[in-house]
Design a protein around this motif. Sequence first.
Motif, short mmCIF file in Angstrom:
data_model
loop_
_atom_site.label_atom_id
_atom_site.label_comp_id
_atom_site.label_asym_id
_atom_site.label_seq_id
_atom_site.Cartn_x
_atom_site.Cartn_y
_atom_site.Cartn_z
N ALA A 128 0.86 -1.27 -0.16
CA ALA A 128 -0.05 0.14 0.01
C ALA A 128 1.01 1.21 0.12
CB ALA A 128 -0.89 0.02 1.19
N GLY A 130 0.55 4.02 1.99
CA GLY A 130 0.96 4.20 3.53
C GLY A 130 0.64 5.80 3.90
N SER A 131 0.57 6.13 4.97
CA SER A 131 -0.10 7.42 5.29
C SER A 131 0.44 7.60 6.87
CB SER A 131 -1.52 7.47 5.49
OG SER A 131 -2.08 8.46 5.88
N ALA A 137 -3.34 3.45 8.36
CA ALA A 137 -2.57 2.02 8.52
C ALA A 137 -3.68 0.90 8.99
CB ALA A 137 -1.48 2.41 9.46
N THR A 140 -5.44 -0.49 6.14
CA THR A 140 -4.69 -1.44 5.46
C THR A 140 -4.52 -2.53 6.17
OG1 THR A 140 -3.66 0.61 4.30
CG2 THR A 140 -2.44 -1.72 4.13
N TYR A 160 4.41 -0.91 3.32
CA TYR A 160 4.14 0.42 2.51
C TYR A 160 5.26 0.87 1.72
CZ TYR A 160 0.89 -0.28 6.12
OH TYR A 160 -0.18 -0.63 6.94
N SER A 162 5.53 4.34 0.50
CA SER A 162 5.80 5.98 0.52
C SER A 162 6.99 5.82 1.69
CB SER A 162 4.50 6.55 1.14
OG SER A 162 4.92 7.86 1.13
N THR A 165 6.04 8.58 5.41
CA THR A 165 4.89 8.00 6.13
C THR A 165 5.54 7.43 7.44
OG1 THR A 165 3.22 6.18 6.48
CG2 THR A 165 5.05 5.80 4.89
N ALA A 167 4.35 4.65 8.62
CA ALA A 167 3.93 3.04 8.63
C ALA A 167 5.22 2.28 8.37
CB ALA A 167 2.84 3.11 7.77
N ASP A 170 8.50 -1.64 5.02
CA ASP A 170 8.36 -1.22 3.56
C ASP A 170 8.20 -2.52 2.89
OD1 ASP A 170 11.12 -2.11 3.29
OD2 ASP A 170 11.93 -0.06 3.06
N SER A 202 6.95 -1.42 -5.74
CA SER A 202 6.47 -2.58 -5.07
C SER A 202 6.47 -3.88 -5.82
CB SER A 202 5.06 -2.51 -4.39
OG SER A 202 5.04 -1.31 -3.47
#
Length: 244
Positions: A128, A130-131, A137, A140, A160, A162, A165, A167, A170, A202
């Motif tokens: 995803a 991410g934020s 989160a 997700t 994630y 990004s 973020t 979160a 990765d 990804s």
Amino acid sequence: MQPTLVAVAHGSRDPRAPRAVLALLERVRELRPRLDVRLGHIELNRPLLGDTLSALSGEAVLVPLLLGRGTHVKRDLPASAARAAHLRVRVAAPLGPHPLLVEALFERLLEAGWNPGRRGGAAVVLAAAGSRDPDSAADTRRTAAQLSERLGGIPVVPAYASANTAAAPDVPEAVRALTARGHHRIAVASYFAAPGRFASASAAAAPGPASAPLGAHPALARLVLQRYDEALARETGRRELATA
């Protein structure tokens, strides 16, 4: 006249992203031909959301083509709705989490070559954007749990793409962790509405199958309309309570 459905895409520098969004909206129009369906982008692509709203009159429902709660859903879209003082604007919920998204993720994995019958050593990384928003989160993680259930209990780990973020992990970190736990059949499920650099990065980290972004999947088109209908139903419910 039904309120206009305004699908709100994030926007991307990848030229494939606007094409994917337009293809999705064509599916939405096929499902409900009499509904006025428009597009507005938060940034990077035209038409921008503000320009789309400026060209409308009457009522509109903003349906975020976003997969969880975050700043855009909580702040930016309500602010855009408030600036469109000439319209009656409702903001629908984001697309995720939802079982229709899980079905689209599952089918995209099958298209990428995932064999659900081979369970030994199998695991999936749900990639995803991410934020920084903890609700995003949480959404997700909920989707990852739902996808795991759809896959018959195979582990699904959210990760994630990004760097901007809080979160973690990765996608490469998630792959390494699953490998260290003995999983030798690892796929990456692309939890992105459209192609872009996050989806590409990804997929590049996948040691096995990597699914395509959700794009114009039929389940996504149905979900866009469901979120639109839910927003209208909430407004109807509030009016009935106010007059009771």
